[in-house]
Design a protein around this motif. Structure first.
Motif, PDB file in Angstrom:
ATOM      1  N   TYR A   1      81.059  -5.178  62.110  1.00 45.25           N
ATOM      2  CA  TYR A   1      79.945  -5.741  61.351  1.00 45.25           C
ATOM      3  C   TYR A   1      80.248  -7.162  60.904  1.00 45.25           C
TER       4      TYR A   1
ATOM      5  N   VAL B   1      78.369  -6.635  55.330  1.00 44.88           N
ATOM      6  CA  VAL B   1      78.263  -5.282  54.782  1.00 44.88           C
ATOM      7  C   VAL B   1      78.124  -5.374  53.269  1.00 44.88           C
TER       8      VAL B   1
ATOM      9  N   THR C   1      69.896   0.882  54.290  1.00 47.28           N
ATOM     10  CA  THR C   1      71.234   1.062  54.849  1.00 47.28           C
ATOM     11  C   THR C   1      71.345   0.852  56.356  1.00 47.28           C
ATOM     12  N   THR C   2      70.296   1.153  57.116  1.00 51.84           N
ATOM     13  CA  THR C   2      70.408   1.001  58.569  1.00 51.84           C
ATOM     14  C   THR C   2      69.967  -0.399  58.992  1.00 51.84           C
ATOM     15  N   PRO C   3      70.467  -0.892  60.124  1.00 48.26           N
ATOM     16  CA  PRO C   3      70.066  -2.233  60.572  1.00 48.26           C
ATOM     17  C   PRO C   3      68.563  -2.408  60.692  1.00 48.26           C
TER      18      PRO C   3
ATOM     19  N   ALA D   1      74.827  -4.105  57.696  1.00 49.15           N
ATOM     20  CA  ALA D   1      74.708  -2.736  57.197  1.00 49.15           C
ATOM     21  C   ALA D   1      74.928  -2.744  55.691  1.00 49.15           C
TER      22      ALA D   1
ATOM     23  N   VAL E   1      77.953   4.568  57.234  1.00 50.02           N
ATOM     24  CA  VAL E   1      77.787   3.461  58.155  1.00 50.02           C
ATOM     25  C   VAL E   1      78.835   3.591  59.250  1.00 50.02           C
TER      26      VAL E   1
ATOM     27  N   SER F   1      75.008   7.652  64.666  1.00 49.47           N
ATOM     28  CA  SER F   1      75.239   8.011  63.273  1.00 49.47           C
ATOM     29  C   SER F   1      75.837   9.400  63.197  1.00 49.47           C
TER      30      SER F   1
END
Length: 320
Positions: free
Chosen positions: A133, A136, A158-160, A214, A308, A315
């Motif tokens: 990443y 973060v 939280t997710t891209p 993330a 993450v 996931s």
């Protein structure tokens, strides 16, 4: 054959594989001495994964007692602490830009001078950056004077995909919680002076440039909010800053015309309403509370959230 960092998950990293990193903390005249000391200690000697370097940027002259503390912190045994002393106050964005020039490492963790980093913060975030990443962040918990009294939790997307959608209306990261790659910040143009919104502009540009981003849903920082915190978010000065931000995002193609109009009306109007309404609106619309996560983290328990993972990996559901 070596494994590219993009192909490795954070659970695959042994402690010796985690990249060295720098903590970057700006300090100015308005910061309280005991909060500065607490912020420094929580981000250094109290960390399960301590930084390799700490860069403290003194943004202009400070009172003698605070100066004495900064000099004492600079001499902390066991840590490489660089005290960068600016002769005049240049503001947060410029101070961070100067601080980045003094960071020896590619990974940089942001720390505010009045917040508290929880002991496992960097043990969670730095391996994620090492694994691939570029940026973060995490959830944060509001505190006032007593850090044992936890208030509301600010849980970011939280997710891209969720982060990218959310970023068209609001900053998708809690700035005091972020750990990033310096090259990704530089690639997006760095910090640009913009009252209370320099971080939003930077992160939007990083997303537009294709940065891997993330957030961790678990609170990793205690964010200090005191008297006047919501008052500072309003007024004509902040409205001008807001309008400049929205024009920039529209001109750079980050937002559509419809999104621009919506943001000017909603976010611009937010700057002009009375403080009480602004506080209520912020907490209703922009703070996504996760009291279960805050309670569990405060008690030292494992928080149940979807973790993450490294970019490109599927996931994995958290146990329990």
């Amino acid at each position: 054959m070596s494994v590219a960092r993009e192909d490795r998950g954070p659970d695959d990293l042994a402690p010796q594989d985690v990249e060295p990193f720098t903590v970057l903390m700006p300090v100015y005249e308005g910061d309280r001495r005991r909060f500065v000391k607490r912020a420094f200690e929580s981000a250094s000697r109290e960390q399960e994964l301590p930084p390799t370097q700490v860069v403290v940027v003194r943004d202009g002259p400070v009172r003698p007692k605070l100066q004495a503390l900064l000099e004492k912190l600079a001499a902390t045994p066991g840590f490489d602490v660089d005290l960068v002393e600016l002769p005049q106050n240049v503001g947060l964005a410029a101070a961070l830009e100067i601080g980045l020039e003094h960071c020896d490492h590619e990974i940089v963790a942001r720390v505010d001078a009045d917040d508290v980093s929880l002991p496992h913060r960097f043990a969670v975030q730095v391996p994620l950056v090492t694994a691939g990443y570029d940026l973060v962040g995490s959830a944060i918990v509001e505190i006032e004077d007593d850090e044992a009294e936890w208030g509301r939790t600010r849980t970011p997307p939280t997710t891209p995909d969720e982060i990218e959608r959310y970023s068209r209306f609001h900053d998708p990261f809690n700035h005091p919680s972020v750990v990033y790659r310096r090259s990704a910040v530089r690639g997006a143009g760095g910090y640009e002076t913009l009252d209370l919104m320099e971080d939003y502009l930077l992160f939007a540009r990083m997303i537009a440039a294709g940065a891997q981003v993330a957030n961790v849903a678990e609170p990793l920082v205690l964010y200090r909010v005191g008297a006047g915190a919501y008052a500072r978010r309003g007024g004509t000065r902040l409205l001008r800053s807001e309008l400049r931000l929205q024009r920039t995002l529209r001109d750079e193609g980050f937002t559509s015309r419809t999104q621009y109009v919506r943001n000017v009306v909603v976010r611009g109007g937010y700057r002009l309403v009375p403080e009480g309404l602004r506080k209520a609106a912020y907490r209703t619309l922009l703070i996504r509370e996760r009291p279960d996560a805050a309670d569990a983290a405060q008690q030292g328990a494992t928080v149940g959230y979807e973790p993450v993972v490294a970019p490109g990996e599927p996931s994995r559901q958290a146990n329990g």
